[in-house]
Design a protein around this motif. Structure first.
Motif, PDB file in Angstrom:
ATOM      1  N   UNK A   1     -21.231   6.299 -12.378  1.00 48.55           N
ATOM      2  CA  UNK A   1     -21.030   7.398 -11.434  1.00 48.55           C
ATOM      3  C   UNK A   1     -19.551   7.758 -11.341  1.00 48.55           C
ATOM      4  N   UNK A   2     -19.279   8.925 -10.833  1.00 47.05           N
ATOM      5  CA  UNK A   2     -17.896   9.366 -10.652  1.00 47.05           C
ATOM      6  C   UNK A   2     -17.198   8.479  -9.618  1.00 47.05           C
ATOM      7  N   UNK A   3     -15.870   8.537  -9.616  1.00 41.74           N
ATOM      8  CA  UNK A   3     -15.112   7.760  -8.636  1.00 41.74           C
ATOM      9  C   UNK A   3     -15.497   8.150  -7.215  1.00 41.74           C
ATOM     10  N   UNK A   4     -15.684   9.436  -6.981  1.00 44.28           N
ATOM     11  CA  UNK A   4     -16.041   9.887  -5.634  1.00 44.28           C
ATOM     12  C   UNK A   4     -17.413   9.359  -5.233  1.00 44.28           C
TER      13      UNK A   4
ATOM     14  N   UNK B   1     -13.344  -2.540   1.436  1.00 46.75           N
ATOM     15  CA  UNK B   1     -14.106  -2.721   2.673  1.00 46.75           C
ATOM     16  C   UNK B   1     -15.509  -3.246   2.410  1.00 46.75           C
ATOM     17  N   UNK B   2     -16.008  -3.044   1.184  1.00 44.07           N
ATOM     18  CA  UNK B   2     -17.366  -3.461   0.842  1.00 44.07           C
ATOM     19  C   UNK B   2     -17.451  -4.927   0.433  1.00 44.07           C
ATOM     20  N   UNK B   3     -16.314  -5.604   0.332  1.00 38.89           N
ATOM     21  CA  UNK B   3     -16.338  -7.015  -0.034  1.00 38.89           C
ATOM     22  C   UNK B   3     -16.994  -7.826   1.083  1.00 38.89           C
TER      23      UNK B   3
ATOM     24  N   UNK C   1      -9.310   6.596  -1.809  1.00 42.84           N
ATOM     25  CA  UNK C   1     -10.515   6.324  -1.035  1.00 42.84           C
ATOM     26  C   UNK C   1     -11.408   5.324  -1.744  1.00 42.84           C
ATOM     27  N   UNK C   2     -11.480   5.401  -3.057  1.00 42.15           N
ATOM     28  CA  UNK C   2     -12.270   4.429  -3.801  1.00 42.15           C
ATOM     29  C   UNK C   2     -11.719   3.024  -3.595  1.00 42.15           C
ATOM     30  N   UNK C   3     -10.407   2.872  -3.684  1.00 41.95           N
ATOM     31  CA  UNK C   3      -9.799   1.555  -3.482  1.00 41.95           C
ATOM     32  C   UNK C   3     -10.063   1.049  -2.071  1.00 41.95           C
TER      33      UNK C   3
ATOM     34  N   UNK D   1       0.858  -1.191   0.000  1.00 38.26           N
ATOM     35  CA  UNK D   1       0.000   0.000   0.000  1.00 38.26           C
ATOM     36  C   UNK D   1       0.893   1.240   0.000  1.00 38.26           C
ATOM     37  N   UNK D   2       0.673   2.131  -0.951  1.00 36.30           N
ATOM     38  CA  UNK D   2       1.537   3.308  -1.070  1.00 36.30           C
ATOM     39  C   UNK D   2       1.097   4.403  -0.101  1.00 36.30           C
ATOM     40  N   UNK D   3       2.023   5.270   0.221  1.00 36.97           N
ATOM     41  CA  UNK D   3       1.716   6.381   1.099  1.00 36.97           C
ATOM     42  C   UNK D   3       0.819   7.384   0.387  1.00 36.97           C
TER      43      UNK D   3
END
Length: 202
Positions: A180-183, A157-159, A150-152, A1-3
């Motif tokens: 829909x948009x990514x946000x 978390x929704x899995x 945040x999307x990732x 996971x990148x910073x």
């Protein structure tokens, strides 16, 4: 996971504070049963908690960190307009230190790898920044890098296998159109309705 860089999201929250009127403090937000004042109280607390998490110091002597979910309108510091921007600046600075992203750390009684905790901090800033904007009739801006991160995070978390770990962090997933948009998709994964409005909330 990148910073991730917390500066754009923290800066957006700070910008939004200037548009919050005193007569809006009792208004509803997209967070159920959380008026604007309680949301601000939560932002006050989380900015401290995640700063301590980055520094891996814990609260200073004599200071107690309230458990998650205990933010209340009644406990909002009257000086929040001055205090919260300072706390957001300290939060950003704390996570700019390379050591902040190493090892394990703790916030709100939860222990996580530091690189995960930093993303959780970003998630809190983005989601609650959006909450504050919607509740106070302001436009919310999220930079592309924060949106992607945040999307990732919210998609993971929704899995179904993450159901236990998301409890208390997010509400039930809200379905949004595939185009829909990514946000908006991130908001849906986090249990937010991108179409939420103050008028609909009553």
């Amino acid at each position: 996971m990148s910073r991730v860089d917390l500066a754009p999201a923290a800066g957006e929250v700070a910008r939004l504070l200037n548009g919050v009127r005193d007569d809006q403090l009792s208004d509803p937000t997209p967070c159920q049963d959380t008026p604007v004042a309680a949301l601000l109280d939560h932002l006050m607390g989380l900015s401290l908690a995640f700063t301590w998490a980055a520094r891996k110091t814990g609260p200073p002597a004599g200071v107690t960190s309230p458990p998650p979910g205990l933010a209340r309108a009644e406990t909002l510091d009257p000086d929040w307009r001055a205090q919260l921007p300072r706390r957001l600046t300290e939060l950003v600075e704390a996570w700019q230190a390379p050591a902040a992203w190493e090892g394990m750390t703790e916030a709100g009684g939860v222990q996580l790898p530091a690189e995960v905790m930093g993303v959780v901090a970003l998630d809190e800033l983005v989601l609650h920044g959006w909450d504050l904007a919607r509740a106070t009739g302001q436009t919310f801006r999220c930079d592309p890098a924060s949106t992607s991160a945040i999307l990732a995070f919210t998609r993971e978390s929704a899995q179904p296998e993450r159901a236990a770990s998301r409890e208390g962090l997010f509400g039930p997933v809200v379905d949004v159109p595939a185009d829909s948009s990514e946000l908006d998709r991130a908001l849906g994964y986090a249990g937010r309705d991108p179409a939420w409005t103050r008028t609909a909330a009553g």
